[in-house]
Scaffold this motif. Structure first.
Motif, PDB file in Angstrom:
ATOM      1  N   CYS A 186       0.876  -1.189   0.000  1.00  0.00           N
ATOM      2  CA  CYS A 186       0.000   0.000   0.000  1.00  0.00           C
ATOM      3  C   CYS A 186       0.908   1.233   0.000  1.00  0.00           C
ATOM      4  O   CYS A 186       1.147   1.832   1.057  1.00  0.00           O
ATOM      5  CB  CYS A 186      -0.915  -0.004   1.215  1.00  0.00           C
ATOM      6  SG  CYS A 186      -2.036  -1.399   1.321  1.00  0.00           S
ATOM      7  N   PRO A 187       1.424   1.631  -1.155  1.00  0.00           N
ATOM      8  CA  PRO A 187       2.444   2.688  -1.212  1.00  0.00           C
ATOM      9  C   PRO A 187       1.986   4.026  -0.672  1.00  0.00           C
ATOM     10  O   PRO A 187       2.825   4.851  -0.292  1.00  0.00           O
ATOM     11  CB  PRO A 187       2.765   2.776  -2.716  1.00  0.00           C
ATOM     12  CG  PRO A 187       2.360   1.451  -3.279  1.00  0.00           C
ATOM     13  CD  PRO A 187       1.180   1.017  -2.478  1.00  0.00           C
ATOM     14  N   ARG A 188       0.680   4.281  -0.627  1.00  0.00           N
ATOM     15  CA  ARG A 188       0.189   5.574  -0.147  1.00  0.00           C
ATOM     16  C   ARG A 188       0.049   5.625   1.371  1.00  0.00           C
ATOM     17  O   ARG A 188      -0.250   6.676   1.942  1.00  0.00           O
ATOM     18  CB  ARG A 188      -1.171   5.891  -0.774  1.00  0.00           C
ATOM     19  CG  ARG A 188      -1.093   6.202  -2.278  1.00  0.00           C
ATOM     20  CD  ARG A 188      -2.474   6.402  -2.879  1.00  0.00           C
ATOM     21  NE  ARG A 188      -3.309   7.264  -2.081  1.00  0.00           N
ATOM     22  CZ  ARG A 188      -4.516   6.934  -1.629  1.00  0.00           C
ATOM     23  NH1 ARG A 188      -5.017   5.736  -1.886  1.00  0.00           N
ATOM     24  NH2 ARG A 188      -5.226   7.778  -0.919  1.00  0.00           N
ATOM     25  N   ALA A 189       0.279   4.518   2.045  1.00  0.00           N
ATOM     26  CA  ALA A 189       0.152   4.507   3.502  1.00  0.00           C
ATOM     27  C   ALA A 189       1.255   5.347   4.136  1.00  0.00           C
ATOM     28  O   ALA A 189       2.389   5.397   3.646  1.00  0.00           O
ATOM     29  CB  ALA A 189       0.215   3.076   4.026  1.00  0.00           C
ATOM     30  N   ARG A 190       0.909   6.011   5.224  1.00  0.00           N
ATOM     31  CA  ARG A 190       1.912   6.751   5.983  1.00  0.00           C
ATOM     32  C   ARG A 190       1.654   6.542   7.476  1.00  0.00           C
ATOM     33  O   ARG A 190       0.537   6.273   7.908  1.00  0.00           O
ATOM     34  CB  ARG A 190       1.903   8.242   5.652  1.00  0.00           C
ATOM     35  CG  ARG A 190       0.665   8.980   6.108  1.00  0.00           C
ATOM     36  CD  ARG A 190       0.827  10.488   5.925  1.00  0.00           C
ATOM     37  NE  ARG A 190      -0.322  11.219   6.485  1.00  0.00           N
ATOM     38  CZ  ARG A 190      -0.352  12.520   6.691  1.00  0.00           C
ATOM     39  NH1 ARG A 190       0.707  13.265   6.382  1.00  0.00           N
ATOM     40  NH2 ARG A 190      -1.422  13.105   7.199  1.00  0.00           N
ATOM     41  N   LEU A 191       2.724   6.671   8.259  1.00  0.00           N
ATOM     42  CA  LEU A 191       2.653   6.527   9.702  1.00  0.00           C
ATOM     43  C   LEU A 191       2.651   7.918  10.325  1.00  0.00           C
ATOM     44  O   LEU A 191       3.492   8.756   9.984  1.00  0.00           O
ATOM     45  CB  LEU A 191       3.852   5.727  10.213  1.00  0.00           C
ATOM     46  CG  LEU A 191       4.030   5.614  11.731  1.00  0.00           C
ATOM     47  CD1 LEU A 191       2.870   4.854  12.360  1.00  0.00           C
ATOM     48  CD2 LEU A 191       5.356   4.931  12.063  1.00  0.00           C
ATOM     49  N   VAL A 192       1.710   8.159  11.252  1.00  0.00           N
ATOM     50  CA  VAL A 192       1.627   9.437  11.950  1.00  0.00           C
ATOM     51  C   VAL A 192       1.803   9.160  13.447  1.00  0.00           C
ATOM     52  O   VAL A 192       0.952   8.518  14.067  1.00  0.00           O
ATOM     53  CB  VAL A 192       0.282  10.145  11.685  1.00  0.00           C
ATOM     54  CG1 VAL A 192       0.276  11.523  12.352  1.00  0.00           C
ATOM     55  CG2 VAL A 192       0.023  10.274  10.191  1.00  0.00           C
ATOM     56  N   LEU A 193       2.911   9.637  14.010  1.00  0.00           N
ATOM     57  CA  LEU A 193       3.200   9.495  15.434  1.00  0.00           C
ATOM     58  C   LEU A 193       2.753  10.782  16.125  1.00  0.00           C
ATOM     59  O   LEU A 193       3.349  11.843  15.924  1.00  0.00           O
ATOM     60  CB  LEU A 193       4.685   9.251  15.657  1.00  0.00           C
ATOM     61  CG  LEU A 193       5.263   8.006  14.960  1.00  0.00           C
ATOM     62  CD1 LEU A 193       6.774   7.940  15.152  1.00  0.00           C
ATOM     63  CD2 LEU A 193       4.600   6.734  15.470  1.00  0.00           C
ATOM     64  N   VAL A 194       1.694  10.688  16.928  1.00  0.00           N
ATOM     65  CA  VAL A 194       1.040  11.870  17.488  1.00  0.00           C
ATOM     66  C   VAL A 194       1.241  11.900  18.998  1.00  0.00           C
ATOM     67  O   VAL A 194       0.807  10.985  19.702  1.00  0.00           O
ATOM     68  CB  VAL A 194      -0.470  11.862  17.177  1.00  0.00           C
ATOM     69  CG1 VAL A 194      -1.122  13.151  17.692  1.00  0.00           C
ATOM     70  CG2 VAL A 194      -0.724  11.700  15.693  1.00  0.00           C
ATOM     71  N   GLU A 212       6.378   9.789   4.488  1.00  0.00           N
ATOM     72  CA  GLU A 212       5.858   8.496   4.951  1.00  0.00           C
ATOM     73  C   GLU A 212       5.814   8.347   6.471  1.00  0.00           C
ATOM     74  O   GLU A 212       5.037   7.558   6.999  1.00  0.00           O
ATOM     75  CB  GLU A 212       6.648   7.332   4.350  1.00  0.00           C
ATOM     76  CG  GLU A 212       8.109   7.281   4.753  1.00  0.00           C
ATOM     77  CD  GLU A 212       9.000   7.898   3.711  1.00  0.00           C
ATOM     78  OE1 GLU A 212      10.136   7.409   3.557  1.00  0.00           O
ATOM     79  OE2 GLU A 212       8.563   8.867   3.049  1.00  0.00           O
ATOM     80  N   VAL A 213       6.633   9.085   7.216  1.00  0.00           N
ATOM     81  CA  VAL A 213       6.570   9.062   8.683  1.00  0.00           C
ATOM     82  C   VAL A 213       6.482  10.499   9.185  1.00  0.00           C
ATOM     83  O   VAL A 213       7.416  11.280   9.016  1.00  0.00           O
ATOM     84  CB  VAL A 213       7.799   8.367   9.307  1.00  0.00           C
ATOM     85  CG1 VAL A 213       7.682   8.368  10.835  1.00  0.00           C
ATOM     86  CG2 VAL A 213       7.945   6.942   8.791  1.00  0.00           C
TER      87      VAL A 213
END
Length: 421
Positions: A272-280, A296-297
């Motif tokens: 899923c190349p459009r996925a990104r990780l968001v660390l909040v 991406e991150v």
């Protein structure tokens, strides 16, 4: 009943992390139960009584109150030697203890709630004064300190954690039996606490779950539908954000963030190349800033409100391998009808069923579970909606308030609460 709360600090928005949510839950529900007489609150960080109607200004950059600051060198050795004496409990309130006790007498309180490990040392003296005493715990603190020693990044940090374990274990063994009840967030924690204190300890333990004020958690589909109809709802669900909300000054959360960024996300993005990780969340020591690899991150640091980030999440992963208590981040995600993937440790203490409310996987299988949810939006929505119903039934303030009322009204009973281990 005249009710008082001895709290590490009074919480006002923005609320950061599970510890503060627990404090906010406690002060809000106790204020409701106190009724017309009002809740008397002593703020340990401020060093005096405060009003919940005009709480001290909240500053996310302000250091939190430490329950115990471990000494070093000769003083650390002295602390260990003191603990050879069975009656020794390391004090932490010496600078305000007398004023606090005088204030309780002036307020003519009958019931006092102490937050462990910050104020639990007061339990024996308050019981000798004839008060009903309750100790609220966010974790089994002595056991958690040992886990944090394993995650420590240096020998000094490990030694500090072991000293905290020593101090908190003695505080639990000496002070908990004096309380009318000790409140813990899950049955698992009740059993662990009994083991820490010993099978022969006369403890009265009750499960007081972590819970949410659901008025503050409106599922995105309801908000979007109200604003713009079904089209907006569809757009809101197109995000491929993988959102992990946390207080990143806490070792298990840093460990999870590294795992997500370095191992799980690359495997997900291959499919899923459009996925990104968001660390909040707050990164007060800069421990996760190095993981930023935009786009991406994304690492947000402190935000005024975590709920908008959760509301946009396609998946909320919680790959915890260490910790105690139960996870507010899971409850918050489910309250907003988000799909959650977590570990057996992350799900511990919550009435979650794999495949019905969340997906429970070992960390090595997280990428497959996340990809499944990113691709199967119907499954993700169903998990979220089932999770919301569970939170409404078991982990809402409405469900918790009668339990707290019963605990306070039943004070003085000697039977064990919360089940046998």
């Amino acid at each position: 009943m005249r009710l008082a709360l001895i709290a590490p600090w009074v919480v006002a928005p923005p609320i950061i992390g599970g510890l503060q949510i627990r404090f906010y839950q406690l002060q809000s529900l106790l204020a409701r139960l106190a009724g017309a007489q009002g809740l008397a609150v002593w703020d340990l960080r401020e060093g005096g009584p405060v009003s919940l109607e005009e709480p001290p200004l909240s500053d996310p950059r302000r250091p939190e109150l430490a329950a115990f600051v471990p000494p070093h060198g000769v003083r650390a050795l002295g602390l260990r030697l003191c603990h050879l004496w069975p009656g020794y409990v390391a004090p932490s309130l010496a600078d305000q203890r007398r004023r606090l006790l005088d204030w309780l007498a002036q307020q003519q309180v009958t019931h006092v709630v102490l937050v462990h490990p910050y104020a639990s040392e007061l339990a024996p003296v308050l019981k000798r004064r004839g008060l009903h005493v309750f100790i609220d715990c966010h974790n089994v603190e002595s056991e958690l300190a040992l886990q944090l020693a394993e995650l420590a990044g240096s020998a000094r940090e490990a030694e500090e954690a072991r000293l905290r374990h020593l101090v908190f274990r003695r505080r639990e063994r000496r002070c908990f039996p004096a309380a009318d009840e000790v409140w813990l967030p899950s049955e698992e924690d009740v059993c662990r606490q009994q083991q820490v204190c010993g099978a022969g300890a006369e403890l009265r333990l009750r499960v007081v779950p972590n819970a949410l004020d659901l008025r503050q958690y409106e599922p995105p589909r309801a908000l979007e539908a109200a604003r713009a109809g079904a089209e907006a709802e569809s757009e809101a669900e197109e995000t491929l954000d993988i959102v992990y909300p946390a207080e990143f000054g806490y070792g298990p959360n840093v460990e999870a963030a590294v795992l997500l960024s370095e191992r799980i996300l690359p495997a997900v993005r291959r499919r899923c190349p459009r996925a990104r990780l968001v660390l909040v969340g707050r990164d007060r020591y800069g421990l996760v800033a190095c993981l930023r690899r935009e786009p991406e991150v994304v690492v947000t640091d402190t935000v005024p409100d975590v709920r908008p980030y959760l509301a946009r999440a396609a998946v909320v992963p919680v790959p915890l391998r260490h910790g105690s208590g139960t996870r507010y981040k899971i409850l918050e995600a489910l309250a907003l009808e988000r799909a959650v993937v977590t570990t057996p440790r992350g799900a511990e203490g919550l009435a979650l069923r794999d495949g019905e409310h969340v997906l429970v996987r070992e960390p090595g299988d997280f990428d497959e579970a996340i990809v499944t949810l990113l691709r199967d939006r119907q499954l993700a929505r169903q998990l979220g909606r089932n999770g919301r119903r569970l939170v409404e039934a078991r982990y809402s303030w409405e469900a918790l308030e009668p339990l707290l009322r019963a605990a306070l009204e039943e004070s003085g009973r000697t039977s064990r609460q919360g089940g046998a281990c």
